[in-house]
Design an enzyme around this catalytic site. Structure first.
Site, mmCIF file in Angstrom:
data_model
loop_
_atom_site.group_PDB
_atom_site.id
_atom_site.type_symbol
_atom_site.label_atom_id
_atom_site.label_comp_id
_atom_site.label_asym_id
_atom_site.label_seq_id
_atom_site.Cartn_x
_atom_site.Cartn_y
_atom_site.Cartn_z
ATOM 1 C CE LYS A 112 60.595 -9.990 67.039
ATOM 2 N NZ LYS A 112 59.692 -10.916 67.716
ATOM 3 C CE LYS A 192 63.561 -14.568 60.231
ATOM 4 N NZ LYS A 192 63.025 -14.686 61.584
ATOM 5 C CE LYS A 195 54.046 -12.851 58.661
ATOM 6 N NZ LYS A 195 53.657 -13.226 60.011
HETATM 7 P P1 AMP Z 1 56.013 -15.159 62.172
HETATM 8 O O1 AMP Z 1 55.705 -14.629 60.817
HETATM 9 O O2 AMP Z 1 57.274 -14.578 62.728
HETATM 10 O O3 AMP Z 1 54.868 -15.123 63.106
HETATM 11 O O4 AMP Z 1 56.341 -16.715 61.962
HETATM 12 C C1 AMP Z 1 55.370 -17.714 61.833
HETATM 13 C C2 AMP Z 1 56.042 -19.043 61.571
HETATM 14 O O5 AMP Z 1 56.756 -19.010 60.344
HETATM 15 C C3 AMP Z 1 57.063 -19.453 62.642
HETATM 16 O O6 AMP Z 1 56.968 -20.842 62.878
HETATM 17 C C4 AMP Z 1 58.394 -19.123 62.013
HETATM 18 O O7 AMP Z 1 59.449 -19.933 62.493
HETATM 19 C C5 AMP Z 1 58.102 -19.423 60.553
HETATM 20 N N1 AMP Z 1 58.979 -18.626 59.678
HETATM 21 C C6 AMP Z 1 59.057 -17.271 59.596
HETATM 22 N N2 AMP Z 1 59.988 -16.894 58.677
HETATM 23 C C7 AMP Z 1 60.501 -18.040 58.176
HETATM 24 C C8 AMP Z 1 61.507 -18.339 57.186
HETATM 25 N N3 AMP Z 1 62.160 -17.369 56.545
HETATM 26 N N4 AMP Z 1 61.786 -19.642 56.918
HETATM 27 C C9 AMP Z 1 61.116 -20.635 57.561
HETATM 28 N N5 AMP Z 1 60.173 -20.428 58.494
HETATM 29 C C10 AMP Z 1 59.869 -19.145 58.809
#
Ligand code: AMP
Ligand code: TRP
Length: 323
Positions: A112, A192, A195
């Site tokens: 980041k 990965k 978003k």
């Molecule tokens: P965030 O969108 O970063 O707030 O992530 C919310 C949840 O989604 C967290 O538990 C992350 O570990 C999970 N997560 C985000 N991206 C992925 C991905 N590509 N594969 C699996 N889990 C994900």
């Protein structure tokens, strides 16, 4: 009874990785005999300096999406982090039990810092995350694999606090499914699924319609053989598709290989697309229904419970510290 905590940022659109890595397991845990807290971590989102109107609408939509996904609200509390200021309060206290060196080692911080610029918010982000988890004394944290390091840090912080002041915080364990814990981009299987909007064709969003989903799977990047085999080194693309199918259908990677032993990539891609669409469509329909509804009563009663749980930890910590 176990206490479960997890969080999701209201930044950008929720995608399939969020579902299979996190929300699907939240729904499962909400059907068990646990006490669950599922939090829209809006204070964490401030680190990306989001547009205020967009952020505000994303917070409400993410809460609605959690309900649409089927989280059982009988034993689960959903709320927005900023409405429970105790999170930020405990975060300040915990920062004195966090080492600069260990924060500097966080992979997500380094990533980041490259994209957002190195401000103190992204540096202390994991301390706030530790506070989220510890404020309700959670034992289990269902998250995707990208959060493993943050969970280890949380345990270190809790342990340091406990060593000084007694066994106040349980040491929380990470939980994730056998598959789906790290979904990769359909276009760049070494990256990965995320978003960020620069990879819309590699990401399946929760509100993609069936056509879009099928198109994205059809054009997903695989390899030049036609062998449906889980191999994270040589066959990242196809392994990602196997993982998605396994997660949605609750089967093992081996079972997927067996089922599609005689299929070609084209056929398999369509089968994965169908599964994903069958999984996401009812959630999206429920979400559209909820969009028109006023859910403020549910949100307010959930919030009160979250506040009272957080406040009781703050009282305890204040007493122990002599504040
Ligand atoms: P965030 O969108 O970063 O707030 O992530 C919310 C949840 O989604 C967290 O538990 C992350 O570990 C999970 N997560 C985000 N991206 C992925 C991905 N590509 N594969 C699996 N889990 C994900
Ligand atoms: N850092 C997590 C992510 O980016 C979101 C998060 C914040 C979280 N606080 C949390 C996840 C507490 C689990 C528990 O995905």
């Amino acid at each position: 009874m176990k206490t479960v905590f997890s969080g999701i940022q209201p930044t950008g659109k929720v995608h399939l990785g969020n579902f299979l890595g996190a929300i699907k397991n939240w729904v499962y845990l909400s059907e068990q005999d646990n006490k669950n807290f599922f939090c829209v971590v809006d204070l964490h989102s401030i680190t990306t300096h989001p547009d205020p109107q967009e952020l505000n609408s994303n917070i409400g939509n993410t809460l609605k999406l959690l309900i649409a996904a089927g989280i059982n609200l009988e034993n689960s509390i959903i709320y927005a982090q900023s409405k429970v200021p105790q999170h930020a309060y405990l975060s300040w206290i915990l920062s004195s039990f966090s080492q600069v060196g260990e924060l500097q080692r966080m992979t997500q911080y380094k990533e980041k810092a490259d994209t957002l610029g190195s401000h103190a918010g992204i540096f202390t982000y994991p301390v706030l995350m530790a506070s989220d988890i510890l404020i309700h004394k959670a034992n289990e944290v269902p998250v995707g694999d990208d959060q493993t390091q943050h969970l280890e840090l949380t345990r270190n912080i809790a342990e340091r606090f406990n060593n000084n002041y007694g066994e106040i915080f349980p040491l929380p364990a990470k939980s994730s499914g056998k598959s789906g814990a790290r979904l990769m981009s359909l276009k760049h299987p070494d990256k990965k699924m995320s978003k960020s909007s620069d990879d819309i064709n590699g990401t399946i969003y929760f509100d993609d319609d069936k056509d879009t989903i099928m198109k994205k799977f059809k054009s997903s990047v695989t390899d030049s053989s036609d062998n449906i085999q889980y191999d994270l080194i040589e066959k990242k693309g196809i392994s990602n598709l196997i993982d998605i199918y396994a997660s949605i259908n609750d089967v093992s990677h081996e079972e997927v290989e067996k089922t599609f032993k005689n299929s070609q990539y084209g056929e398999f891609k369509m089968a994965v697309g169908e599964s994903v669409s069958e999984y996401l469509t009812p959630i999206n329909l429920k979400f559209i229904e909820l969009e028109k509804e006023n859910i403020s009563e549910i949100i307010n009663s959930n919030l009160q419970e979250a506040q009272s749980s957080a406040e009781s930890t703050v009282q305890e910590v204040n007493n122990i510290l002599g504040l």
